[in-house]
Design a protein around this motif. Structure first.
Motif, PDB file in Angstrom:
ATOM      1  N   ILE A  10       8.352 -21.846  51.815  1.00  0.00           N
ATOM      2  CA  ILE A  10       7.902 -22.245  50.333  1.00  0.00           C
ATOM      3  C   ILE A  10       8.378 -20.878  49.427  1.00  0.00           C
ATOM      4  O   ILE A  10       8.001 -19.984  49.824  1.00  0.00           O
ATOM      5  CB  ILE A  10       6.650 -22.565  50.326  1.00  0.00           C
ATOM      6  CG1 ILE A  10       6.282 -23.790  51.017  1.00  0.00           C
ATOM      7  CG2 ILE A  10       6.448 -22.979  48.478  1.00  0.00           C
ATOM      8  CD1 ILE A  10       4.655 -24.540  50.890  1.00  0.00           C
ATOM      9  N   ILE A  11       9.237 -21.183  48.360  1.00  0.00           N
ATOM     10  CA  ILE A  11       9.458 -20.041  47.543  1.00  0.00           C
ATOM     11  C   ILE A  11       9.126 -20.385  46.039  1.00  0.00           C
ATOM     12  O   ILE A  11       9.266 -21.644  45.539  1.00  0.00           O
ATOM     13  CB  ILE A  11      10.982 -19.891  47.398  1.00  0.00           C
ATOM     14  CG1 ILE A  11      11.606 -19.678  48.894  1.00  0.00           C
ATOM     15  CG2 ILE A  11      11.348 -19.005  46.748  1.00  0.00           C
ATOM     16  CD1 ILE A  11      13.003 -19.950  49.041  1.00  0.00           C
ATOM     17  N   GLY A  12       8.033 -19.325  45.712  1.00  0.00           N
ATOM     18  CA  GLY A  12       7.571 -19.835  44.510  1.00  0.00           C
ATOM     19  C   GLY A  12       7.908 -18.757  43.370  1.00  0.00           C
ATOM     20  O   GLY A  12       7.653 -17.592  43.605  1.00  0.00           O
ATOM     21  N   THR A  13       8.250 -19.131  42.298  1.00  0.00           N
ATOM     22  CA  THR A  13       8.583 -18.249  41.154  1.00  0.00           C
ATOM     23  C   THR A  13       7.677 -18.402  39.697  1.00  0.00           C
ATOM     24  O   THR A  13       7.557 -19.621  39.299  1.00  0.00           O
ATOM     25  CB  THR A  13       9.989 -18.175  40.669  1.00  0.00           C
ATOM     26  OG1 THR A  13      10.744 -17.721  41.701  1.00  0.00           O
ATOM     27  CG2 THR A  13      10.192 -17.143  39.376  1.00  0.00           C
ATOM     28  N   SER A  14       6.687 -17.418  39.393  1.00  0.00           N
ATOM     29  CA  SER A  14       5.927 -17.718  38.210  1.00  0.00           C
ATOM     30  C   SER A  14       4.915 -19.102  38.279  1.00  0.00           C
ATOM     31  O   SER A  14       4.183 -18.881  39.322  1.00  0.00           O
ATOM     32  CB  SER A  14       6.851 -17.881  36.863  1.00  0.00           C
ATOM     33  OG  SER A  14       6.075 -17.522  35.540  1.00  0.00           O
ATOM     34  N   ALA A  15       4.964 -19.997  37.619  1.00  0.00           N
ATOM     35  CA  ALA A  15       4.393 -21.031  37.680  1.00  0.00           C
ATOM     36  C   ALA A  15       4.622 -21.611  39.162  1.00  0.00           C
ATOM     37  O   ALA A  15       3.602 -22.131  39.906  1.00  0.00           O
ATOM     38  CB  ALA A  15       4.787 -22.460  36.717  1.00  0.00           C
ATOM     39  N   GLY A  16       5.734 -21.556  39.654  1.00  0.00           N
ATOM     40  CA  GLY A  16       6.009 -22.054  41.035  1.00  0.00           C
ATOM     41  C   GLY A  16       5.257 -21.314  42.299  1.00  0.00           C
ATOM     42  O   GLY A  16       5.105 -21.684  43.226  1.00  0.00           O
ATOM     43  N   ALA A  17       4.974 -20.045  41.692  1.00  0.00           N
ATOM     44  CA  ALA A  17       4.089 -19.169  42.923  1.00  0.00           C
ATOM     45  C   ALA A  17       2.890 -19.744  42.950  1.00  0.00           C
ATOM     46  O   ALA A  17       2.115 -19.642  44.122  1.00  0.00           O
ATOM     47  CB  ALA A  17       4.212 -17.951  42.355  1.00  0.00           C
ATOM     48  N   VAL A  18       2.324 -20.109  41.637  1.00  0.00           N
ATOM     49  CA  VAL A  18       0.863 -20.741  41.943  1.00  0.00           C
ATOM     50  C   VAL A  18       0.881 -22.285  42.519  1.00  0.00           C
ATOM     51  O   VAL A  18       0.080 -22.303  43.555  1.00  0.00           O
ATOM     52  CB  VAL A  18       0.393 -21.062  40.360  1.00  0.00           C
ATOM     53  CG1 VAL A  18      -0.974 -21.847  40.443  1.00  0.00           C
ATOM     54  CG2 VAL A  18       0.284 -19.854  39.487  1.00  0.00           C
ATOM     55  N   ALA A  19       1.850 -22.999  42.087  1.00  0.00           N
ATOM     56  CA  ALA A  19       1.758 -24.185  42.921  1.00  0.00           C
ATOM     57  C   ALA A  19       2.006 -23.910  44.459  1.00  0.00           C
ATOM     58  O   ALA A  19       1.663 -24.836  45.355  1.00  0.00           O
ATOM     59  CB  ALA A  19       2.959 -25.185  42.316  1.00  0.00           C
ATOM     60  N   GLY A  20       3.203 -23.338  44.518  1.00  0.00           N
ATOM     61  CA  GLY A  20       3.455 -22.788  45.975  1.00  0.00           C
ATOM     62  C   GLY A  20       2.429 -22.184  46.892  1.00  0.00           C
ATOM     63  O   GLY A  20       2.284 -22.375  47.932  1.00  0.00           O
ATOM     64  N   ALA A  21       1.419 -21.451  46.361  1.00  0.00           N
ATOM     65  CA  ALA A  21       0.211 -20.892  46.855  1.00  0.00           C
ATOM     66  C   ALA A  21      -0.699 -22.008  47.400  1.00  0.00           C
ATOM     67  O   ALA A  21      -1.283 -21.967  48.747  1.00  0.00           O
ATOM     68  CB  ALA A  21      -0.272 -19.639  46.093  1.00  0.00           C
ATOM     69  N   HIS A  22      -0.870 -23.034  46.309  1.00  0.00           N
ATOM     70  CA  HIS A  22      -1.751 -23.740  46.767  1.00  0.00           C
ATOM     71  C   HIS A  22      -1.314 -24.793  47.964  1.00  0.00           C
ATOM     72  O   HIS A  22      -2.072 -25.027  48.807  1.00  0.00           O
ATOM     73  CB  HIS A  22      -2.057 -25.034  45.405  1.00  0.00           C
ATOM     74  CG  HIS A  22      -2.817 -24.424  44.457  1.00  0.00           C
ATOM     75  ND1 HIS A  22      -4.010 -24.101  44.827  1.00  0.00           N
ATOM     76  CD2 HIS A  22      -2.592 -24.149  43.118  1.00  0.00           C
ATOM     77  CE1 HIS A  22      -4.671 -23.662  43.450  1.00  0.00           C
ATOM     78  NE2 HIS A  22      -3.657 -23.935  42.410  1.00  0.00           N
ATOM     79  N   LEU A  23      -0.026 -24.930  47.865  1.00  0.00           N
ATOM     80  CA  LEU A  23       0.611 -25.892  49.017  1.00  0.00           C
ATOM     81  C   LEU A  23       0.652 -25.301  50.434  1.00  0.00           C
ATOM     82  O   LEU A  23       0.527 -25.785  51.215  1.00  0.00           O
ATOM     83  CB  LEU A  23       2.065 -26.570  48.550  1.00  0.00           C
ATOM     84  CG  LEU A  23       2.118 -27.331  47.089  1.00  0.00           C
ATOM     85  CD1 LEU A  23       3.496 -27.514  46.802  1.00  0.00           C
ATOM     86  CD2 LEU A  23       1.430 -28.548  47.769  1.00  0.00           C
ATOM     87  N   ARG A  41      -3.592 -13.062  45.335  1.00  0.00           N
ATOM     88  CA  ARG A  41      -3.833 -12.950  43.820  1.00  0.00           C
ATOM     89  C   ARG A  41      -3.171 -12.122  43.153  1.00  0.00           C
ATOM     90  O   ARG A  41      -2.381 -12.477  42.136  1.00  0.00           O
ATOM     91  CB  ARG A  41      -5.422 -12.696  43.891  1.00  0.00           C
ATOM     92  CG  ARG A  41      -5.775 -12.719  42.164  1.00  0.00           C
ATOM     93  CD  ARG A  41      -7.130 -12.367  41.860  1.00  0.00           C
ATOM     94  NE  ARG A  41      -7.968 -13.120  42.619  1.00  0.00           N
ATOM     95  CZ  ARG A  41      -9.303 -13.108  43.101  1.00  0.00           C
ATOM     96  NH1 ARG A  41      -9.424 -11.621  43.413  1.00  0.00           N
ATOM     97  NH2 ARG A  41     -10.052 -14.096  43.657  1.00  0.00           N
ATOM     98  N   ARG A  42      -2.628 -11.028  43.262  1.00  0.00           N
ATOM     99  CA  ARG A  42      -2.239  -9.989  42.776  1.00  0.00           C
ATOM    100  C   ARG A  42      -0.676 -10.142  42.707  1.00  0.00           C
ATOM    101  O   ARG A  42       0.112 -10.016  41.888  1.00  0.00           O
ATOM    102  CB  ARG A  42      -2.405  -8.345  43.114  1.00  0.00           C
ATOM    103  CG  ARG A  42      -2.018  -7.349  42.680  1.00  0.00           C
ATOM    104  CD  ARG A  42      -2.502  -5.914  42.893  1.00  0.00           C
ATOM    105  NE  ARG A  42      -3.785  -5.996  42.286  1.00  0.00           N
ATOM    106  CZ  ARG A  42      -4.107  -5.473  40.922  1.00  0.00           C
ATOM    107  NH1 ARG A  42      -3.042  -5.006  40.245  1.00  0.00           N
ATOM    108  NH2 ARG A  42      -5.151  -5.504  40.589  1.00  0.00           N
ATOM    109  N   ALA A  43      -0.173 -10.591  43.780  1.00  0.00           N
ATOM    110  CA  ALA A  43       1.399 -11.123  43.871  1.00  0.00           C
ATOM    111  C   ALA A  43       1.730 -12.208  43.040  1.00  0.00           C
ATOM    112  O   ALA A  43       2.639 -12.358  42.243  1.00  0.00           O
ATOM    113  CB  ALA A  43       1.699 -11.424  45.288  1.00  0.00           C
ATOM    114  N   VAL A  44       0.645 -13.282  43.013  1.00  0.00           N
ATOM    115  CA  VAL A  44       0.884 -14.471  42.093  1.00  0.00           C
ATOM    116  C   VAL A  44       0.913 -13.864  40.454  1.00  0.00           C
ATOM    117  O   VAL A  44       1.483 -14.456  39.763  1.00  0.00           O
ATOM    118  CB  VAL A  44       0.098 -15.658  42.564  1.00  0.00           C
ATOM    119  CG1 VAL A  44      -0.101 -16.748  41.309  1.00  0.00           C
ATOM    120  CG2 VAL A  44       0.403 -15.975  43.880  1.00  0.00           C
ATOM    121  N   ALA A  45      -0.247 -13.095  40.138  1.00  0.00           N
ATOM    122  CA  ALA A  45      -0.365 -12.689  38.783  1.00  0.00           C
ATOM    123  C   ALA A  45       0.739 -11.939  38.245  1.00  0.00           C
ATOM    124  O   ALA A  45       1.187 -11.962  37.326  1.00  0.00           O
ATOM    125  CB  ALA A  45      -1.679 -11.952  38.881  1.00  0.00           C
ATOM    126  N   ALA A  46       1.466 -11.179  39.351  1.00  0.00           N
ATOM    127  CA  ALA A  46       2.568 -10.401  39.008  1.00  0.00           C
ATOM    128  C   ALA A  46       3.835 -11.435  38.629  1.00  0.00           C
ATOM    129  O   ALA A  46       4.423 -11.406  37.644  1.00  0.00           O
ATOM    130  CB  ALA A  46       3.051  -9.312  40.363  1.00  0.00           C
TER     131      ALA A  46
END
Length: 287
Positions: free
Chosen positions: A38-51, A159-164
């Motif tokens: 799973i690759i997440g960028t910005s908003a996709g990082a939030v959704a990706g982390a959940h999934l 948390r810090r990676a997704v926030a960045a």
């Protein structure tokens, strides 16, 4: 058979739409949590982390509905209008991103008065540990403009990676990681789908709000996405794209940071995901 799931940037509205798409696919019998990467960028990082953490897509949708009911984003932010104008004014002059252009935009992120970094990072509900399922989160160095890809081996709290990755320049504060500040991964690409080549996937599903010729983030990210898809297909990967459609755009409007637009975005995304579930599902399962 190896499968990659790519979740793109898109602000508060894009996140709601993506989560709706994923929920609609799930209701149609397609569970994308079984992706090999799973690759997440910005908003996709939030959704990706959940999934990647195994959260039920229906629960993700429910969280967004609850957030809408509270009428708050949950993230403290202070708008620096002058800095925002500088960032997005410069961005609008670019058709394609280069390392130097990324550096110029990322450097402007350091000049904005966007509130305290610690409060921004605390606003993300994720903890320190990473999920067992492979997850990549993208961000861009404010000093060099270079892409940084975080994963569970990077030694960085999730948390810090997704926030960045979500730190839109000029709107949210850059995040310090390992002595260097990082801003939103969208500065380099709204999707970074090319990272899927790390696993040489048989198929890649991309969920993205970008794809129009409007100036700024939309245009540069659409161009990057076209290149990334072409590279994947040239390498033998079967690619499917679920993209923000005209119906969603009409329902939501132009402001991807408009908290009030999250509910129509969620509903438009769910309808879109449900509508394509049969086609995507057959392909995702290799039929």
């Amino acid at each position: 058979m190896k499968r990659a799931l790519v979740l793109g940037a898109g602000g508060a509205v894009g996140l709601a739409w993506e989560c709706g798409v994923i929920g609609g696919l799930y209701d149609g019998g397609v569970d994308v949590r079984d992706a090999d990467l799973i690759i997440g960028t910005s908003a996709g990082a939030v959704a990706g982390a959940h999934l990647a953490s195994g959260v039920d897509p229906r629960d993700v949708e429910a969280r967004h509905r609850d957030a809408v009911a509270r009428t708050r984003s949950g993230h403290p932010a202070r708008r620096d209008v002058k800095a925002m104008q500088a960032v997005f004014g410069l961005w609008a002059t670019f058709d394609e991103m280069t390392l130097d252009r990324q550096r110029q935009i990322a450097a402007l992120a350091l000049t904005a008065d966007t509130g305290p970094e610690d409060a921004w990072v605390r606003g993300f509900e994720f903890g320190e540990g990473w999920p067992a399922r492979p997850l990549l989160v993208t961000a861009v160095s404010c000093e060099t403009g270079a892409l940084r890809v975080f994963d569970r081996d990077a030694g960085v709290p999730l948390r810090r990676a997704v926030a960045a990755s979500c730190a839109v320049p000029g709107i949210f504060p850059p995040v310090m990681i390992g002595g260097e500040r990082y801003t939103d991964g969208v500065v380099r690409s709204g999707t970074s789908a090319d990272l899927a080549q790390m696993i040489d996937p048989d198929m890649a599903l991309i969920v993205s709000v970008f794809g129009t010729s409007r100036p700024g983030i939309n245009r540069t990210s659409a161009h990057a996405l076209a290149r990334e898809m072409a590279a994947l297909e040239a390498a033998g990967t079967s690619v499917r794209l679920v993209r923000f459609d005209e119906a969603a755009q009409a329902a939501i409007g132009e402001n991807m940071m408009d908290v009030a637009a999250r509910l129509p975005a969620l509903e438009a995304g769910h309808a879109h995901g449900a509508a394509v579930a049969a086609t995507i599902g057959a392909w995702w399962r290799g039929h």
